[in-house]
Design an enzyme around this catalytic site. Structure first.
Site, PDB file in Angstrom:
ATOM      1  CG  ASP A 195      68.679  15.398  -2.337  1.00 19.66           C
ATOM      2  OD1 ASP A 195      68.198  14.715  -1.429  1.00 19.66           O
ATOM      3  OD2 ASP A 195      68.896  14.964  -3.477  1.00 19.66           O
ATOM      4  CE  LYS A 214      59.789  31.142  -9.582  1.00 15.34           C
ATOM      5  NZ  LYS A 214      60.632  32.162  -8.940  1.00 15.34           N
TER       6      LYS A 214
END
Length: 355
Positions: free
Chosen positions: A247, A187
């Site tokens: 996940d 980011k």
């Protein structure tokens, strides 16, 4: 080969799936003439109940002295629902990673053709998806300085150059062994820590001229995993982003019960399924043991026992093709198989396989 394996069943469905993983390991050892010594140890909620510590010193010793750790899962709703709890099962997992120096988490994401209909994505999007998420595991916000009072809280996303270099090196090397495509996820438009990651990756890039490198913001990467999962080959990222993205990736296959992982670094490697402890299913014989069994395949492959790993994968594929599946992935009207029955079928397949 002689192997000493630390066995950490943990909590919830952990002991049930571990039983099947060990049974498969025993079947492979008998088939190929290996000698395996097991030593079981406490961790997670079970260890808190017994000793007040989710990763006791004796468990650390057993792990440290082993050739590999086969781990199942930790977690208990008693702690999930108590935000004031000072000791939590998951702290044992973090302690194990930190004490063993397991800085690289390797999570393969793959699809199974017979289960494409179980994926939340349309079959034409997910078919052929096959990539690896490499997550930095011992730095970042999970281990940085923390503070909390009634009015404010903070977590420090702290990284050093050596920490970033070593995990990026893992990413580049995996890409080199696969399709030579590496995606660095960060980011960098907002976070200083991400800008350091990107700077170091760009510095390292010329040393791997055979690897095509993409740089992608984490929000875009999350979207791309859903809209075009076949784009990725190897993805590398920091701890928090990696936790979330892996996940997300695990659901692409159609069940979290299908995917294994490895954590490697400075000391004993750990092999474990990507799913949690699912305490609500404890003792019901419904948990999918395939991720645990495929973690055993990764363990053998780590020691360059490729034929052994390949036979386990072949047995898993055969069980799926034969509709020997736990309830969450069984076809409509299919026979009922539980954790034990799926494990026993795979062991029988291995026992009867010609090599």
């Amino acid at each position: 080969m002689k192997l000493k394996i630390a066995v950490l069943p943990g909590d919830g469905i952990g002991p049930e799936i571990m039983e099947q993983g060990v049974a498969v390991m025993d079947a492979i050892a008998a088939k190929f003439g290996h000698e395996i010594e097991y030593e079981e140890a406490l961790c997670g909620a079970h260890a808190i109940d017994e000793l007040g510590d989710p990763f006791p010193d004796d468990t650390y010793r057993i792990c440290k002295e082993a050739d590999a750790v086969l781990f199942a899962a930790v977690g208990d709703t008693r702690f999930d629902n108590d935000p004031t709890a000072k000791v939590r099962p998951e702290q044992g997992l973090l302690a194990m990673r930190k004490k063993l120096g397991l800085y690289a988490n390797i999570r393969p994401v793959q699809t199974f053709k017979c289960l494409l209909h179980k994926s939340p994505l349309r079959p034409e999007l997910v078919e052929g998806a096959d990539f690896i998420c490499i997550r930095e595991l011992t730095g970042g916000m999970y281990f940085g300085e923390k503070y909390q009072d009634n009015d404010k809280a903070y977590d420090t996303n702290y990284y050093t150059r050596p920490e970033v270099e070593r995990i990026l090196r893992v990413g580049f090397e995996y890409a080199r062994r696969r399709n030579r495509h590496l995606t660095v996820v960060d980011k960098a438009n907002v976070l200083a820590s991400s800008r350091l990651w990107r700077q170091i990756a760009q510095e390292m890039e010329p040393s791997y001229p055979d690897v095509k490198v993409d740089y992608m913001y984490v929000d875009n990467a999350a979207m791309r995993m859903i809209t075009e999962p076949t784009f990725f080959d190897v993805m590398v990222t920091e701890n928090t982003f990696g936790d979330i993205l892996t996940d997300e990736g695990s659901c692409i296959s159609g069940s979290m019960g299908l995917l294994p992982s490895a954590s490697t670094g400075e000391s004993t490697p750990v092999f474990e399924p990507v799913h949690g402890s699912w305490p609500q299913a404890k003792g019901q014989n419904i948990a999918n043991p395939l991720a645990q069994i495929l973690s055993v395949a990764m363990l053998f492959e780590h020691f360059d026992l490729k034929e052994e790993g390949a036979l386990i994968r072949q047995a898993v594929d055969a069980s799926l093709d034969a509709n020997v599946r736990t309830p969450e992935i069984q076809v409509e009207g299919g026979a009922k198989y539980g954790t034990r029955e799926v494990g026993a079928w795979i062991v029988d397949y291995i026992n009867n396989a010609g090599i």
